[in-house]
Design an enzyme around this catalytic site. Sequence first.
Site, mmCIF file in Angstrom:
data_model
loop_
_atom_site.group_PDB
_atom_site.id
_atom_site.type_symbol
_atom_site.label_atom_id
_atom_site.label_comp_id
_atom_site.label_asym_id
_atom_site.label_seq_id
_atom_site.Cartn_x
_atom_site.Cartn_y
_atom_site.Cartn_z
ATOM 1 N N THR A 72 17.507 -35.664 20.232
ATOM 2 C CA THR A 72 18.408 -34.555 19.922
ATOM 3 C C THR A 72 17.662 -33.328 19.430
ATOM 4 O O THR A 72 18.090 -32.200 19.654
ATOM 5 C CB THR A 72 19.432 -35.020 18.863
ATOM 6 N N SER A 99 16.385 -41.384 22.970
ATOM 7 C CA SER A 99 15.689 -42.574 22.443
ATOM 8 C C SER A 99 16.528 -43.844 22.549
ATOM 9 O O SER A 99 15.997 -44.939 22.376
ATOM 10 C CB SER A 99 15.223 -42.353 21.005
ATOM 11 N N THR A 101 16.913 -40.029 17.072
ATOM 12 C CA THR A 101 17.209 -40.813 15.854
ATOM 13 C C THR A 101 17.641 -42.246 16.161
ATOM 14 O O THR A 101 17.521 -43.119 15.308
ATOM 15 C CB THR A 101 18.342 -40.136 15.049
ATOM 16 N N ASP A 102 18.154 -42.486 17.384
ATOM 17 C CA ASP A 102 18.799 -43.779 17.638
ATOM 18 C C ASP A 102 17.860 -44.973 17.483
ATOM 19 O O ASP A 102 18.274 -46.025 16.976
ATOM 20 C CB ASP A 102 19.421 -43.787 19.043
HETATM 21 N N1 ASP Z 1 20.689 -40.152 21.334
HETATM 22 C C1 ASP Z 1 19.764 -39.303 20.592
HETATM 23 C C2 ASP Z 1 18.405 -39.971 20.648
HETATM 24 O O1 ASP Z 1 18.198 -40.932 19.969
HETATM 25 C C3 ASP Z 1 20.258 -39.179 19.206
HETATM 26 C C4 ASP Z 1 19.405 -38.334 18.294
HETATM 27 O O2 ASP Z 1 18.272 -37.998 18.557
HETATM 28 O O3 ASP Z 1 19.926 -37.999 17.209
HETATM 29 O O4 ASP Z 1 17.556 -39.527 21.382
#
Ligand code: ASP
Length: 319
Positions: free
Chosen positions: A13, A62, A95-96
């Site tokens: 993100t 991710s 973050t995932d």
């Molecule tokens: N779906 C995103 C990822 O993990 C979520 C994020 O980065 O907050 O790449």
Amino acid sequence: MDDRIVVLGTGGTIAGGSALAGDNVGYRAGERTVQSLLDGLVVAGGPQAPALVAEEVAQIDSKDADAAFWSRLHARCLAHLQDERVRGIVVTHGTDTLEETAWLLSQTLACDKPLVLTCAMRPATAVSPDGPQNLRDAIALASDARALGVSVVCAGAVHAPRHLQKMSPYRVDAFASGDAGPIGWVEEGRLRLVHPWPGLRSDPGSLAQALAADNGAWPWVEIVLSGAGANGRQVEALVAAGVRGIVVAGTGNGTLHHALETALLRAQRAGVQVRVSTRCPLGVVVGMPAHGLPLADGLSPVKARISLMLELMQTAPAP
Ligand code: ASP
């Protein structure tokens, strides 16, 4: 002497973009290059600030991280750690699965420099994106000689890979370190420690070699969940399909539904490695549950899975 911080981009993100300016959830992760995230970023240190060198390792969401991604990221981190011109490394990541990548790198790199992962909960196109500040904090941390080894910074809090867990699907302050709490905070470019910095893993050698030699073909390890109405069918299907390891997220203090327990004991007798973790986000399994299956060393199910994959990489599959 050259003095640089390498910033490795992997997507997420923090590099996300939305067609609708200000949309915090309807966006695509991994749209911007890591160089574009650095362009115009004001970092602390003025003329004394280390040079920032951007490198794109991947452009993924991710949630789609896989063994090939991890092998590539590991290899690039290793190369930069061995480069004497590099003072520290920053990795921008979604973050995932951030806690999984941080745990993996912490277990497989002999890290005598700071290696800081960071992220964002809002895309780069948000009205108020959190990525730029997180990136500034990560660069400050990667420049701090106290921050040896792998750590994560998000929303100003500095976390150790062992304790870090994503707790919220939406909040900017999405991570917590459970009972341990953050190691410290980055405030206006300065690290304030509230705990001693965690010790480095001293012997990642054989794990690192196994990872480097593996070319992305990792041992197959799955996570199953115990709970009301659980049964053994999933475990039986996994064993029949050739799974090598199973991590079970047990209820409470590592207890298991009796039907699932029977299937797991049978899987263990068939040569499948089983580890028991808990669904509870705080604390660890205390003592030894009556089923006697091996525990996951206080790790969350997702990190226990990585540790078991690394363990199995060093063991030949049963004939
Ligand atoms: N779906 C995103 C990822 O993990 C979520 C994020 O980065 O907050 O790449």
